[in-house]
Structures are given as C-alpha cells and as structure tokens.
Motif scaffolding. Structure first.
Motif, PDB file in Angstrom:
ATOM      1  N   SER A  39       0.828  -1.200   0.000  1.00 20.24           N
ATOM      2  CA  SER A  39       0.000   0.000   0.000  1.00 20.24           C
ATOM      3  C   SER A  39       0.863   1.250   0.000  1.00 20.24           C
ATOM      4  O   SER A  39       2.084   1.184   0.202  1.00 20.24           O
ATOM      5  N   VAL A  40       0.214   2.381  -0.231  1.00 17.61           N
ATOM      6  CA  VAL A  40       0.882   3.678  -0.184  1.00 17.61           C
ATOM      7  C   VAL A  40       0.098   4.612   0.739  1.00 17.61           C
ATOM      8  O   VAL A  40      -1.124   4.517   0.837  1.00 17.61           O
ATOM      9  N   ASP A  41       0.819   5.492   1.412  1.00 16.82           N
ATOM     10  CA  ASP A  41       0.234   6.517   2.279  1.00 16.82           C
ATOM     11  C   ASP A  41       0.923   7.843   1.984  1.00 16.82           C
ATOM     12  O   ASP A  41       2.019   7.867   1.404  1.00 16.82           O
ATOM     13  N   ASP A  42       0.294   8.926   2.427  1.00 13.48           N
ATOM     14  CA  ASP A  42       0.882  10.271   2.306  1.00 13.48           C
ATOM     15  C   ASP A  42       1.347  10.552   0.875  1.00 13.48           C
ATOM     16  O   ASP A  42       2.481  10.975   0.636  1.00 13.48           O
ATOM     17  N   VAL A  43       0.464  10.325  -0.082  1.00 11.95           N
ATOM     18  CA  VAL A  43       0.804  10.451  -1.498  1.00 11.95           C
ATOM     19  C   VAL A  43       0.666  11.902  -1.947  1.00 11.95           C
ATOM     20  O   VAL A  43      -0.343  12.558  -1.679  1.00 11.95           O
ATOM     21  N   SER A  44       1.694  12.398  -2.640  1.00 15.85           N
ATOM     22  CA  SER A  44       1.601  13.731  -3.242  1.00 15.85           C
ATOM     23  C   SER A  44       1.978  13.640  -4.719  1.00 15.85           C
ATOM     24  O   SER A  44       2.827  12.849  -5.115  1.00 15.85           O
ATOM     25  N   VAL A  45       1.277  14.444  -5.514  1.00 14.03           N
ATOM     26  CA  VAL A  45       1.559  14.572  -6.938  1.00 14.03           C
ATOM     27  C   VAL A  45       1.879  16.032  -7.190  1.00 14.03           C
ATOM     28  O   VAL A  45       1.058  16.907  -6.892  1.00 14.03           O
ATOM     29  N   ASN A  46       3.083  16.307  -7.657  1.00 13.21           N
ATOM     30  CA  ASN A  46       3.557  17.681  -7.877  1.00 13.21           C
ATOM     31  C   ASN A  46       3.379  18.531  -6.616  1.00 13.21           C
ATOM     32  O   ASN A  46       3.071  19.717  -6.692  1.00 13.21           O
ATOM     33  N   GLY A  47       3.535  17.925  -5.449  1.00  9.63           N
ATOM     34  CA  GLY A  47       3.446  18.653  -4.188  1.00  9.63           C
ATOM     35  C   GLY A  47       2.044  18.769  -3.618  1.00  9.63           C
ATOM     36  O   GLY A  47       1.875  19.278  -2.502  1.00  9.63           O
ATOM     37  N   TYR A  48       1.024  18.289  -4.308  1.00  2.77           N
ATOM     38  CA  TYR A  48      -0.361  18.307  -3.824  1.00  2.77           C
ATOM     39  C   TYR A  48      -0.734  16.918  -3.315  1.00  2.77           C
ATOM     40  O   TYR A  48      -0.505  15.920  -3.999  1.00  2.77           O
TER      41      TYR A  48
END
Length: 112
Positions: A39-48
């Motif tokens: 799994s993944v947590d605390d995901v950001s895309v381009n800082g969002y």
C-alpha cells in the motif's frame, strides 16, 4: 522503486486516459513465504496531496501486475496539467500478521 531480499516493485510505465486518469502500472514480486499487502500513504503529486486509494495483495512466492491511478478531475482541481513528481510512503507487510515488521516501509519519489 524497491528491490530487496523480500520484495521487488517496479513501475513499468505511465499512461493517461479518460476513464482511469493518470496511471502508474506496476509489477510486484513477493519473495517471501507470507502473503503481502502492499500500500501507499501520504501520497503527493507535484506537491499536492492526492491519494489514489490503492492497495493490493500479492500471495507468497507470487508476482502480480497492478495499477495505481489518479482521477483527471483531482489533477485538474489542483491545476496539474503534467505530472512531474509523485512521492509516497510505500509499505509491504504480512497481510495475516499486522503486528509483524514491515518488509518495506520507505518514502519513494518518482519522476515520471
């Protein structure tokens, strides 16, 4: 992304379409004798912060393909026209023993 004695995780490619949005396609290898939840947590895309709500199970000694996607609406709402960086906490752990130590627990940064 990760290659250790227990787990290998590779992003095979990225794609964008009108149904799934922006997608990272994954190849996962479980080298252990335990069934693993990845799994993944605390995901950001381009800082969002944009959570793909993704997790998958890979059975002991098996491999699997999976896809982690972000909706085009979420990207558009945050003004993201091109994905330049994805960062997340990646975890792989025994799906039958949540108290066991993680096989993977590290922050990963991807530059597509």
């Amino acid at each position: 992304m990760v290659d250790n004695d227990e787990v290998t995780m590779i992003i095979t490619d990225f794609e964008t379409d009108d149904i799934w949005g922006y997608t990272a396609n994954l190849f996962l290898v479980n080298k252990t004798e335990a069934d693993l939840m990845i799994s993944v947590d605390d995901v950001s895309v381009n800082g969002y912060m944009l959570d793909p709500y993704w997790a998958t199970e890979v059975y002991a000694g098996k491999c699997a393909y999976s896809s982690m996607s972000w909706s085009l609406d979420d990207l558009e709402t945050n003004g993201i026209e091109e994905v330049t960086e994805i960062e997340f906490l990646l975890r792989a752990y025994d799906s039958d023993d949540w108290m066991a130590d993680d096989y993977v627990n590290e922050t990963v940064t991807i530059i597509p």
